[in-house]
Enzyme design. Sequence first.
Site, PDB file in Angstrom:
ATOM      1  N   HIS A 193      -3.524  -3.985  -2.584  1.00 28.61           N
ATOM      2  CA  HIS A 193      -2.092  -3.704  -2.449  1.00 28.61           C
ATOM      3  C   HIS A 193      -1.591  -2.869  -3.636  1.00 28.61           C
ATOM      4  O   HIS A 193      -1.025  -1.787  -3.458  1.00 28.61           O
ATOM      5  CB  HIS A 193      -1.319  -5.029  -2.361  1.00 28.61           C
ATOM      6  CG  HIS A 193       0.159  -4.858  -2.278  1.00 28.61           C
ATOM      7  ND1 HIS A 193       0.853  -4.958  -1.090  1.00 28.61           N
ATOM      8  CD2 HIS A 193       1.086  -4.572  -3.220  1.00 28.61           C
ATOM      9  CE1 HIS A 193       2.137  -4.738  -1.328  1.00 28.61           C
ATOM     10  NE2 HIS A 193       2.314  -4.515  -2.615  1.00 28.61           N
ATOM     11  N   GLU A 194      -1.832  -3.379  -4.841  1.00 34.24           N
ATOM     12  CA  GLU A 194      -1.364  -2.645  -6.025  1.00 34.24           C
ATOM     13  C   GLU A 194      -2.115  -1.315  -6.141  1.00 34.24           C
ATOM     14  O   GLU A 194      -1.557  -0.326  -6.625  1.00 34.24           O
ATOM     15  CB  GLU A 194      -1.524  -3.489  -7.286  1.00 34.24           C
ATOM     16  CG  GLU A 194      -0.783  -4.842  -7.265  1.00 34.24           C
ATOM     17  CD  GLU A 194       0.706  -4.749  -6.964  1.00 34.24           C
ATOM     18  OE1 GLU A 194       1.326  -3.711  -7.284  1.00 34.24           O
ATOM     19  OE2 GLU A 194       1.249  -5.716  -6.387  1.00 34.24           O
TER      20      GLU A 194
ATOM     21  N   HIS B  94      -0.219   1.260  -4.299  1.00 42.02           N
ATOM     22  CA  HIS B  94       0.890   1.758  -5.125  1.00 42.02           C
ATOM     23  C   HIS B  94       0.365   2.760  -6.158  1.00 42.02           C
ATOM     24  O   HIS B  94       0.966   3.798  -6.409  1.00 42.02           O
ATOM     25  CB  HIS B  94       1.556   0.603  -5.875  1.00 42.02           C
ATOM     26  CG  HIS B  94       2.465  -0.248  -5.040  1.00 42.02           C
ATOM     27  ND1 HIS B  94       3.541   0.263  -4.367  1.00 42.02           N
ATOM     28  CD2 HIS B  94       2.473  -1.586  -4.794  1.00 42.02           C
ATOM     29  CE1 HIS B  94       4.182  -0.732  -3.735  1.00 42.02           C
ATOM     30  NE2 HIS B  94       3.538  -1.863  -3.978  1.00 42.02           N
TER      31      HIS B  94
ATOM     32  N   GLU C 291       6.186   1.034  -0.958  1.00 46.50           N
ATOM     33  CA  GLU C 291       5.586  -0.131  -0.324  1.00 46.50           C
ATOM     34  C   GLU C 291       4.792   0.261   0.918  1.00 46.50           C
ATOM     35  O   GLU C 291       3.825  -0.413   1.286  1.00 46.50           O
ATOM     36  CB  GLU C 291       6.692  -1.145   0.020  1.00 46.50           C
ATOM     37  CG  GLU C 291       6.199  -2.527   0.378  1.00 46.50           C
ATOM     38  CD  GLU C 291       5.525  -3.258  -0.785  1.00 46.50           C
ATOM     39  OE1 GLU C 291       5.611  -2.783  -1.931  1.00 46.50           O
ATOM     40  OE2 GLU C 291       4.912  -4.295  -0.513  1.00 46.50           O
TER      41      GLU C 291
END
Length: 503
Positions: free
Chosen positions: A267-268, A271, A297
């Site tokens: 997830h990160e 980003h 996001e």
Amino acid sequence: MERSARLEAFLERTRPVMDLGRAAAVLGWDQNTYMPPGGAEARAEQTATLTGLVHERLVSDETVHALEALEEEVKGASPGSFAAGVARVARREIDQMRKLPGKLVSDLARASSLAQNAWVEARAQSRFDLFRPHLEHILDLTRQVAGHLGYQDHPYDALLDRFEPDMTSAQVDRLFDQLKARLVPLVEAIRPRLDRVSDAVLRQSFPRDGQFQLGNEALRAMGFDFQRGRLDTSAHPFTTSFSRNDVRITTRVDEQNLAYALYSTIHEGGHALYEQGIPEELERTPLGDIISLGLHESQSRLWENVVGRSREFWQFVLPAAQRIFPQQLGGASVEELYRAVNRVEPSFIRTEADEVTYNLHIFVRYELERDLLGGTLDVAGLPEAWNAKMEAYLGIRPPDDAKGVLQDIHWSQGSIGYFPTYTLGTVLAAQLFRQAEQEEPGLRDSIARGELVRLKEWLNRRVHAHGARYTLPEMTREITGRDLEAAPYLEYLEGKYRELYGL
Ligand code: ZN
């Protein structure tokens, strides 16, 4: 790139502002990773000072005059040009900042720096009373912010606009209503069948170092550049960027669950690819900054869910996972892992929620924020209101505040009006992936072969290259030719989970 004297003069004014903002980000990263508790008060003052300087310089007459000169020059220029983009994005930021008194900006920075430390302590002890006065103060300051920024229908709009320009709470309500109408029945349909999908394979002992190694391998396959970024641990995983060449991400390891660290890392990582993918020429300009959290996001959700929770991803990653954890995963199949990481179960913690129930957690927070700001709910009543909404949407009641109202860092950071961006990004992720598949035939096969960089490069070209030039609604139209819509997401989700649960 050819840059006019006026453009250069304006950038000369704003570069130190960018630098101060990035310096504040370094302090924030340190606060959440390595700073000892004793550093809290001095850090709060340092953060308030830097934030105050950013504000002072941004709203100064010199900056505004330089902007006016630039605006004069770009009149009639193509809105897609670099100079016009800089002028437009800077104007939005400066107009907002000019509406806010410098003291209020510093007060909020100081209050949230102190509140973050109080929150860590309150969460560890599961004591809302330790956090309550901080949240009351932040809410009071945030209401003042909304008042200064101005709004038409609801104070929420003024706050949402800071995170998601061009969107109003009325638009969010419309989208959320469409989602609720399909997601709540989907959860209801799955509820009696929870046992059909087991995640036992994930719930073994997975030592921390191995989990870190697996996360690193996933990041490398995605194209995360370790020469221009690093991975650390923190209480709440996050991404921050000091420049496109220094992007920091964090994760949190649960040694009894393989999925948590892996998916928070992916997830990160999503980003981080965005931040690393901002073109060099936009660096230290207003176009090199973040404009829309929903857009940001969409990148993390795309990687975490649409890619990371697919069969194809496990075809690629299982051999690596088996090499690192031969005892735990030696006999496991792709299908077993695919099913395990997609197990649905109403649960207390948003960041650990499955794809189907995730948005229900967002609805809870969004509605509570609206009630707090609208004055129909006070902070004292928040824990009970939280628990009641959890029961209404997810059918479960948190046993304590650490698993309930205290779980998220956002309110302690003064980020009220932020949560809807998670669902906006989730919805956009499905729409973007559908577009990527159309433009890149065989994309899923590439993922199964571990060629994740193919998707990264598509995102570099179609999304990251624009920097802050477009808002979320504009970018969605630019890339997909359509407005942001619920349909691709709902079709993706229902198709996947009907198959998994035999509905
Ligand atoms: Zn995120």
